[in-house]
Design a protein around this motif. Structure first.
Motif, PDB file in Angstrom:
ATOM      1  N   UNK A  51       0.826  -1.208   0.000  1.00 26.04           N
ATOM      2  CA  UNK A  51       0.000   0.000   0.000  1.00 26.04           C
ATOM      3  C   UNK A  51       0.858   1.254   0.000  1.00 26.04           C
ATOM      4  N   UNK A  52       1.845   1.291   0.883  1.00 31.24           N
ATOM      5  CA  UNK A  52       2.716   2.465   0.936  1.00 31.24           C
ATOM      6  C   UNK A  52       3.585   2.571  -0.306  1.00 31.24           C
ATOM      7  N   UNK A  53       3.901   1.437  -0.928  1.00 30.37           N
ATOM      8  CA  UNK A  53       4.637   1.479  -2.193  1.00 30.37           C
ATOM      9  C   UNK A  53       3.814   2.206  -3.248  1.00 30.37           C
ATOM     10  N   UNK A  54       2.516   1.897  -3.316  1.00 31.00           N
ATOM     11  CA  UNK A  54       1.633   2.561  -4.274  1.00 31.00           C
ATOM     12  C   UNK A  54       1.432   4.028  -3.963  1.00 31.00           C
ATOM     13  N   UNK A  55       1.203   4.344  -2.685  1.00 27.66           N
ATOM     14  CA  UNK A  55       1.026   5.745  -2.283  1.00 27.66           C
ATOM     15  C   UNK A  55       2.281   6.549  -2.581  1.00 27.66           C
ATOM     16  N   UNK A  56       3.429   5.983  -2.203  1.00 29.16           N
ATOM     17  CA  UNK A  56       4.686   6.688  -2.444  1.00 29.16           C
ATOM     18  C   UNK A  56       4.976   6.896  -3.906  1.00 29.16           C
ATOM     19  N   UNK A  57       4.594   5.915  -4.749  1.00 27.63           N
ATOM     20  CA  UNK A  57       4.829   6.031  -6.188  1.00 27.63           C
ATOM     21  C   UNK A  57       3.967   7.129  -6.789  1.00 27.63           C
ATOM     22  N   UNK A  58       2.720   7.254  -6.285  1.00 31.95           N
ATOM     23  CA  UNK A  58       1.794   8.215  -6.895  1.00 31.95           C
ATOM     24  C   UNK A  58       1.946   9.625  -6.339  1.00 31.95           C
ATOM     25  N   UNK A 112      -0.430  11.969 -12.708  1.00 34.27           N
ATOM     26  CA  UNK A 112      -0.242  11.909 -11.265  1.00 34.27           C
ATOM     27  C   UNK A 112      -0.645  10.565 -10.685  1.00 34.27           C
ATOM     28  N   UNK A 113      -1.477   9.803 -11.403  1.00 40.09           N
ATOM     29  CA  UNK A 113      -1.933   8.506 -10.903  1.00 40.09           C
ATOM     30  C   UNK A 113      -1.119   7.345 -11.467  1.00 40.09           C
ATOM     31  N   UNK A 114      -0.182   7.649 -12.358  1.00 44.28           N
ATOM     32  CA  UNK A 114       0.688   6.585 -12.852  1.00 44.28           C
ATOM     33  C   UNK A 114       1.497   6.057 -11.679  1.00 44.28           C
ATOM     34  N   UNK A 115       1.358   4.792 -11.405  1.00 42.23           N
ATOM     35  CA  UNK A 115       2.023   4.211 -10.258  1.00 42.23           C
ATOM     36  C   UNK A 115       1.242   3.081  -9.634  1.00 42.23           C
ATOM     37  N   UNK A 157       8.385   8.393  -5.132  1.00 39.49           N
ATOM     38  CA  UNK A 157       7.929   8.168  -6.500  1.00 39.49           C
ATOM     39  C   UNK A 157       9.047   7.562  -7.340  1.00 39.49           C
ATOM     40  N   UNK A 158      10.264   8.050  -7.121  1.00 46.07           N
ATOM     41  CA  UNK A 158      11.422   7.511  -7.835  1.00 46.07           C
ATOM     42  C   UNK A 158      11.678   6.060  -7.430  1.00 46.07           C
ATOM     43  N   UNK A 159      11.550   5.768  -6.133  1.00 42.18           N
ATOM     44  CA  UNK A 159      11.707   4.392  -5.657  1.00 42.18           C
ATOM     45  C   UNK A 159      10.685   3.485  -6.321  1.00 42.18           C
ATOM     46  N   UNK A 160       9.431   3.957  -6.425  1.00 40.62           N
ATOM     47  CA  UNK A 160       8.387   3.143  -7.041  1.00 40.62           C
ATOM     48  C   UNK A 160       8.680   2.803  -8.487  1.00 40.62           C
ATOM     49  N   UNK A 161       9.156   3.786  -9.244  1.00 42.12           N
ATOM     50  CA  UNK A 161       9.453   3.546 -10.659  1.00 42.12           C
ATOM     51  C   UNK A 161      10.623   2.586 -10.839  1.00 42.12           C
ATOM     52  N   UNK A 162      11.701   2.804 -10.079  1.00 44.41           N
ATOM     53  CA  UNK A 162      12.876   1.951 -10.241  1.00 44.41           C
ATOM     54  C   UNK A 162      12.644   0.575  -9.628  1.00 44.41           C
ATOM     55  N   UNK A 163      11.726   0.471  -8.661  1.00 39.18           N
ATOM     56  CA  UNK A 163      11.343  -0.839  -8.127  1.00 39.18           C
ATOM     57  C   UNK A 163      10.603  -1.657  -9.181  1.00 39.18           C
ATOM     58  N   UNK A 170      12.005  11.676 -15.208  1.00 34.85           N
ATOM     59  CA  UNK A 170      11.304  12.946 -15.000  1.00 34.85           C
ATOM     60  C   UNK A 170      11.254  13.318 -13.524  1.00 34.85           C
ATOM     61  N   UNK A 171      10.992  12.336 -12.669  1.00 37.05           N
ATOM     62  CA  UNK A 171      10.942  12.601 -11.234  1.00 37.05           C
ATOM     63  C   UNK A 171      12.324  12.998 -10.720  1.00 37.05           C
ATOM     64  N   UNK A 172      13.358  12.324 -11.196  1.00 36.71           N
ATOM     65  CA  UNK A 172      14.716  12.671 -10.769  1.00 36.71           C
ATOM     66  C   UNK A 172      15.061  14.106 -11.175  1.00 36.71           C
ATOM     67  N   UNK A 173      14.667  14.463 -12.388  1.00 34.03           N
ATOM     68  CA  UNK A 173      14.923  15.827 -12.855  1.00 34.03           C
ATOM     69  C   UNK A 173      14.133  16.832 -12.014  1.00 34.03           C
TER      70      UNK A 173
END
Length: 622
Positions: free
Chosen positions: A35-42, A243-246, A328-334, A124-127
């Motif tokens: 759940x927190x993985x999804x929240x953090x990603x979004x 914003x909901x991608x994640x 959000x960066x953690x979610x994408x790279x995960x 994009x998030x890193x930038x």
């Protein structure tokens, strides 16, 4: 060895028996972790970076409705994802769902676009993370870099190489490589901090609320709430969809969840609810604090509190922004290496990308190679260029998943433990007037044909809506009415068929209506994207199809004889009651014999049975 035609190769499907959960990855993630993985990603770049630009240039205060509409569209897709998370808890997200539902070619297309989504999203998030930190430091990082290296004069690359963005990607990738539990603990800490900051921002921001900024009209006669009209609100919804991608990244954790059939659906609903509420409240507090036309496009909340001389709140927002973008960066790279891992394990991408480190249980080569690619992209490319290309691949993936729910729900399923006796899934109901005319058609085929027709009609309706001809010309009105009638007839025709009785921990309600509405909304959003986005998609897909046709189609696991699909020294649990062809093995080692075409488990009572869909290290085909 049987030779397959290209048509058979394109549409061959992956078979994952119900309950088959064997995996090389470590199952240690709880529902709370996911759940927190999804929240953090979004809750990351979407709220802290995207909101300001949409408020100022696209929607104004009506961004509140934009987030609600985008959230509704995402929720419909999330419902479909949740059913597949319960049905097929394997890494790979929509890629695996498409492979199981409609075939290999579509699966590759979806998987290839999901890889693009996570790569560009992370870059994009890193930038954005770097830019936000730089703004807090008075643009010192940018000024020093430009003075030392100069300015890049290009419409494609950023104005200067962003070494901070490069470094943050590498740091996050190291945490991911240490193992999923380590990375999720890292994610959980930052997500909790981010949520606390969201509460502070909303509570303190509402103390400055001026509802006069929402009511009445401007000096030009425009609505203060809809300064760009209803069309601006709809365009804002398309932008806010980013914003909901994640949430789709939740499904990639299916192979590492302790109880995926329960954790994935619950985590999806809870995270979507938290994120939508946070987006609506934060955008409301922003647009009630200051007029929409003075909102800062990149550092909206920090600048708004600065204008109100709220220094403590400004630093709290800065902390939340950095934490939010980090999660959000953690979610994408995960999620990125796990999709690569799933495709490589199936033979569609290069085999070494599917190898898993035995100590961390992480696809280490996929993490290293693709994280490096993300870091280079973040170093060189401007954020606007990255964000423009994000949505189309994601919307395509969501559309395919919605279609797959319909396809799989209307396929016949076995009764009990036998595959010889099938239920009535995919057959027309007896009260349908033309039941006899389609009685000889294979169950589920008519549903697929109707789904194709409905999808084409949805595209026609979306074109009428996006071009504005649906109310301006007689042929536009005629085309709109025709596409609506065809869509409704196709939907009713699908509903006239019987669904299968497969028991799942979670099922989407009101099928085929909810998946069809999700498909329609996604198609409309795709058709509202800029033409250049479609051009970029064509180029990316050309690269992907070259890889698939030159490598993947020949190295696909489904291309090989069953006995050659697995490495030695591997044993597996049996699939009880499954009469479909399997590989009978004990432990495959030196001197072992493999019966590659055992037709029934009854012939090998002491053998284990291998499911060809399990993600394992494969040997080369002969």
């Amino acid at each position: 060895m049987r030779l397959y035609t290209y048509r058979e190769r394109f549409f061959r499907r992956k078979n994952i028996p119900t309950g088959q959960l064997e995996t090389q990855l470590k199952r240690n993630l709880t529902t709370f972790d996911i759940t927190l993985l999804g929240v953090g990603h979004m809750i990351g770049a979407g709220i802290y970076v995207l909101t300001g630009a949409v408020v100022r240039n696209t929607a104004g205060p009506s961004i509140v409705l934009s987030f609600l509409l985008a959230g509704f569209a995402s929720l419909l897709s999330a419902l479909c994802y949740a059913e597949f998370g319960a049905r097929f808890p394997k890494a790979g997200s929509a890629y695996t769902y498409a492979y199981v539902g409609i075939g290999e070619l579509w699966a590759f297309i979806i998987g290839w676009n999901i890889i693009l989504e996570h790569m560009l999203g992370a870059a994009a998030v890193a930038r954005s993370w770097s830019g936000y930190l730089d703004s807090l430091l008075g643009n010192r990082i940018r000024n020093i870099t430009e003075s030392e290296l100069g300015v890049i004069d290009s419409t494609v690359f950023g104005e200067y190489p962003d070494f901070v963005a490069f470094l943050i990607v590498i740091i996050v990738a190291i945490f991911i490589a240490l193992g999923s539990k380590t990375s999720t603990m890292f994610n959980n800490i930052f997500t909790v901090i981010n949520l606390v900051v969201v509460v502070i921002v909303v509570g303190y921001g509402m103390s400055f609320a001026d509802f006069g900024l929402w009511t009445g009209t401007t000096s030009k006669g425009q609505s203060k709430f809809f300064p760009f009209g209803v069309q601006g609100m709809l365009s804002g919804a398309a932008s806010c969809f980013f914003a909901y991608i994640g949430f789709d990244g939740l499904a990639t954790a299916g192979e590492e969840a302790k109880n995926p059939s329960r954790s994935i659906p619950v985590a999806t609903f809870v995270s979507m609810s938290i994120v939508t509420l946070a987006y609506v409240l934060m955008s409301a507090s922003l647009t009630l604090m200051i007029p929409y036309n003075v909102v800062h496009p990149t550092a909206a909340f920090a600048d708004a509190f600065a204008l109100k001389h709220a220094t403590v709140a400004r630093f709290a927002v800065s902390l939340g922004a950095l934490c939010g973008m980090t999660t959000s960066l953690v979610g994408s790279i995960f999620a990125l290496p796990r999709c690569v891992y799933a495709m490589a394990s199936d033979g569609l991408l290069f085999a070494f990308l599917g190898k898993v480190n035995q100590s961390t249980k992480i696809p280490i080569y996929a993490v290293a190679i693709f994280s490096t690619m993300v870091a280079i992209i973040a170093l060189l490319f401007d954020i606007e260029t990255l964000v423009e290309f994000l949505s189309i691949g994601t919307l395509l993936a969501y559309s395919i998943v919605s279609a797959c729910v319909i396809v799989l729900r209307y396929q016949p399923a076995p009764l009990g433990d036998s595959t010889k006796d099938m239920d009535e899934g995919g057959r027309l109901r007896h009260w349908v007037p033309f039941h006899g005319a389609l009685a000889d058609m294979q169950p589920g085929k008519a549903v697929i044909y109707a789904l194709v027709v409905m999808t084409i009609a949805f595209f026609g309706f979306g074109l009428c809506l996006s071009t504005g001809i649906m109310t301006k010309t007689w042929y536009g009105i005629l085309l709109t009415v025709l596409t609506v009638l065809i869509s409704l007839f196709s939907l009713l025709f699908i509903a006239a068929h019987q669904q299968n009785r497969t028991a799942l921990a979670f099922k989407v309600r009101f099928v085929p209506v909810i998946p069809a509405v999700s498909l329609l909304i996604n198609i409309i959003m795709m058709l509202n994207l800029a033409p250049i986005t479609w051009v970029r998609l064509v180029i990316w897909m050309a690269i992907g199809m070259a890889i698939y046709l030159l490598y993947g189609i020949r190295h696909s696991v489904e291309e090989r004889p069953m006995g050659a699909r697995f490495t030695k020294n591997t044993s597996y649990a049996s699939v009880d009651g499954d009469d479909s062809p399997h590989v009978a093995v004990g432990t495959i080692g030196k001197g072992s014999q493999v019966n590659a075409q055992s037709d029934t488990p009854k012939d090998h009572m002491n053998a284990s049975y291998i499911n060809p869909a399990i993600s394992l290290e494969r040997i080369d085909s002969p």
